[in-house]
Design a protein around this motif. Structure first.
Motif, PDB file in Angstrom:
ATOM      1  N   ARG A 242       0.847  -1.191   0.000  1.00 60.00           N
ATOM      2  CA  ARG A 242       0.000   0.000   0.000  1.00 60.00           C
ATOM      3  C   ARG A 242       0.890   1.251   0.000  1.00 60.00           C
ATOM      4  N   GLY A 243       0.260   2.405  -0.038  1.00 64.48           N
ATOM      5  CA  GLY A 243       1.001   3.650   0.013  1.00 64.48           C
ATOM      6  C   GLY A 243       1.535   3.925   1.412  1.00 64.48           C
ATOM      7  N   TYR A 244       2.354   4.965   1.535  1.00 65.52           N
ATOM      8  CA  TYR A 244       2.972   5.321   2.815  1.00 65.52           C
ATOM      9  C   TYR A 244       2.747   6.796   3.125  1.00 65.52           C
ATOM     10  N   ASP A 245       2.987   7.161   4.361  1.00 64.08           N
ATOM     11  CA  ASP A 245       3.028   8.563   4.794  1.00 64.08           C
ATOM     12  C   ASP A 245       4.313   8.698   5.606  1.00 64.08           C
ATOM     13  N   HIS A 246       5.266   9.493   5.116  1.00 62.93           N
ATOM     14  CA  HIS A 246       6.598   9.487   5.708  1.00 62.93           C
ATOM     15  C   HIS A 246       7.240  10.875   5.602  1.00 62.93           C
ATOM     16  N   ARG A 247       8.003  11.227   6.642  1.00 63.12           N
ATOM     17  CA  ARG A 247       8.791  12.454   6.636  1.00 63.12           C
ATOM     18  C   ARG A 247      10.254  12.102   6.393  1.00 63.12           C
ATOM     19  N   ALA A 248      10.844  12.684   5.364  1.00 62.57           N
ATOM     20  CA  ALA A 248      12.222  12.360   4.987  1.00 62.57           C
ATOM     21  C   ALA A 248      13.216  12.848   6.028  1.00 62.57           C
ATOM     22  N   LEU A 249      14.268  12.063   6.235  1.00 60.07           N
ATOM     23  CA  LEU A 249      15.345  12.511   7.110  1.00 60.07           C
ATOM     24  C   LEU A 249      16.081  13.683   6.480  1.00 60.07           C
ATOM     25  N   THR A 250      16.700  14.504   7.316  1.00 58.48           N
ATOM     26  CA  THR A 250      17.386  15.707   6.847  1.00 58.48           C
ATOM     27  C   THR A 250      18.633  15.344   6.048  1.00 58.48           C
ATOM     28  N   ASP A 251      18.965  16.171   5.086  1.00 61.47           N
ATOM     29  CA  ASP A 251      20.125  15.936   4.228  1.00 61.47           C
ATOM     30  C   ASP A 251      21.422  16.178   4.999  1.00 61.47           C
ATOM     31  N   ARG A 252      22.130  15.107   5.318  1.00 60.53           N
ATOM     32  CA  ARG A 252      23.365  15.221   6.093  1.00 60.53           C
ATOM     33  C   ARG A 252      24.529  15.748   5.255  1.00 60.53           C
ATOM     34  N   ILE A 253      24.431  15.636   3.924  1.00 58.57           N
ATOM     35  CA  ILE A 253      25.498  16.171   3.070  1.00 58.57           C
ATOM     36  C   ILE A 253      25.412  17.687   3.018  1.00 58.57           C
ATOM     37  N   GLU A 254      24.216  18.215   2.810  1.00 60.79           N
ATOM     38  CA  GLU A 254      24.075  19.667   2.784  1.00 60.79           C
ATOM     39  C   GLU A 254      24.428  20.263   4.145  1.00 60.79           C
TER      40      GLU A 254
END
Length: 468
Positions: A242-254
């Motif tokens: 099924r679909g998801y609902d998710h918050r992406a982790l912060t960009d550690r490279i930037e």
């Protein structure tokens, strides 16, 4: 002016075909906000193809890679909308095959289409990928990907302009041993195995934070995935997701890039949204060099000390080692350290090409074929210049520079900020692949920057940009 908007309203904010003029020599000071990791967000978007209901991805940055994947999803019938800033809703109900010419035209040099293969074969029975580009910092072969797909039972046919992937008998679970913990190959296995029939065991897997965030997304979709401490990932295939609902982790490279800008210019930057867990290895090195930082619930403040920076010896490595993408901006900062620093690159064989332009700005950097680290790496004995010795401190001076690749390009910006005088940076739009609104962020940090047209600026001599 901004480049044309993507199909869900996302824009790239860098003036295309223009030059960034930087008056350097002043400390950066201020706040920048960093959102979702480039190396995760695009893969989570691809994962939406696997679901039978819409997916919601939050904390999405406005970068060109997101625009490219949005367009590719649209070509395959996925309805992508942006109901709020930083939020994407992806509805895969009507997935369909896309025209080869459309894929090729939209993807450009992006390597993302290779990760569409597993999901598309599951949904449609076939996939096509055009000839792939990517940052030329090493061979970065796609043979890992193709070998992985073959082990799942896929048939790989080379066609004019690209590769067709089919699976007449369906994709089946398998056992895979990677010769190197490739991030891309691990992503390919995950995106393919979750709906393959039976069990899949992957040994020698990459375990970067972005990989584990992708595992979290797939688990939310209904996948059964286990990750062991010995780099083994086990997947039990399921019939439906099924679909998801998710918050992406912060960009550690930037985050690390802005931290290095603070070091190199003797300034301070508060990176709003930065989190400590995935930054621990970088934070240790930042402190060893002499930098200072404060971790809060809102982000991390990076400061350069009043005293001189300290040199160090460093090797890049796969997670949890020092990330290869942190190396380039750190090398710029190390030009201001008091003594000799050694950096041994063990992940990509040709990642020190960017140091030539730094030499033109006054940096003293020598690159070597030998392994200058504590242990020999897989590039030892080859002709790759994969070790660097940086002597400092040196007074950097402004120069005309052409951006060579995404990470090297941002490193040039760090050098331009630290240098005395004016630098003119061409090919600046390439940086927009992975750094959201970076021109606005430079201004927020007090940088003296301006745009000029390429028609009025002669090409920088002796420096040829690589494709991104």
């Amino acid at each position: 002016m901004a480049a044309p908007a993507g199909c869900c309203g996302l824009e790239v904010h860098v003036p295309m075909g223009e030059v960034l003029t930087v008056q350097g020599g002043r400390p950066v000071d201020g706040t920048v906000a960093v959102r979702g990791a480039k190396n995760f967000v695009s893969k989570a978007m691809v994962a939406a193809l696997l679901g039978e209901t819409p997916s919601v991805l939050r904390n999405v940055p406005e970068i060109r890679d997101v625009t490219v994947v949005t367009g590719l999803l649209g070509l395959h019938g996925v309805d992508v909308t942006q109901p709020d800033d930083g939020v994407l809703v992806m509805d895969p109900t009507d997935v369909e095959s896309a025209h080869v010419a459309d894929i090729d035209a939209h993807a450009g040099a992006s390597r993302i289409p290779i990760l569409f293969c597993g999901p598309l074969v599951h949904r449609l029975g076939e996939a096509f990928i055009p000839d792939l580009g990517g940052c030329r910092i090493g061979d970065r072969p796609i043979n890992y990907h193709l070998d992985v797909l073959r082990q799942f039972g896929a048939v790989v046919d080379k066609r004019e302009g690209g590769i067709r992937i089919t699976a007449p008998d369906g994709l089946r679970g398998t056992r895979i041993d990677l010769p190197y913990p490739s991030v891309g190959a691990t992503e390919q296995v995950l995106l393919t195995a979750v709906r393959a029939e039976g069990f899949t065991e992957l040994r020698g897997a990459a375990t970067e934070p972005e990989i584990l965030d992708l595992v979290a997304v797939l688990q939310k979709m209904g996948a059964i995935i286990g990750v062991d401490t010995d780099r083994t990932i086990r997947v039990e295939g399921v019939e439906r997701l099924r679909g998801y609902d998710h918050r992406a982790l912060t960009d550690r490279i930037e985050t690390a890039s802005w931290a290095c800008a603070a070091l190199a210019t003797r300034g301070q930057v508060f990176v709003r949204g930065a989190t400590q867990p995935e930054m621990m290895t970088f934070l240790n090195v930042f402190r060893k060099v002499g930098g200072e930082f404060d971790v809060t619930d809102e982000g991390i403040r990076f400061r350069s000390p009043g005293s001189r920076l300290r040199p160090l010896a460093l090797e890049t490595d796969v997670h949890p080692g020092f990330m290869t993408d942190w190396q380039q901006p750190l090398v710029v900062a190390l030009t201001q350290a008091d003594g000799l620093s050694i950096v041994h690159e063990t992940v990509y064989e040709n990642r020190f090409g960017f140091t030539k332009a730094l030499g033109g700005m006054g940096a003293r950097i020598q690159v070597y074929r030998e392994c200058l680290g504590s242990t020999p790496c897989r590039f030892g004995g080859a002709q790759f210049r994969h070790s660097a010795a940086i002597s400092g401190p040196t007074a950097l001076r402004g120069d005309d520079i052409v951006v060579p690749d995404l990470r090297g390009g941002f490193s040039y910006l760090v050098a331009a900020l630290a240098a005395t005088g004016v630098s003119r940076v061409q090919g600046i739009e390439l940086i927009d692949r992975g750094y959201e609104r970076f021109a606005e962020k430079l201004e927020a940090l007090g940088a003296d920057v301006d745009w000029t047209s390429t028609s009025s600026v002669p090409p920088a001599r002796g420096r040829v940009p690589a494709h991104v």
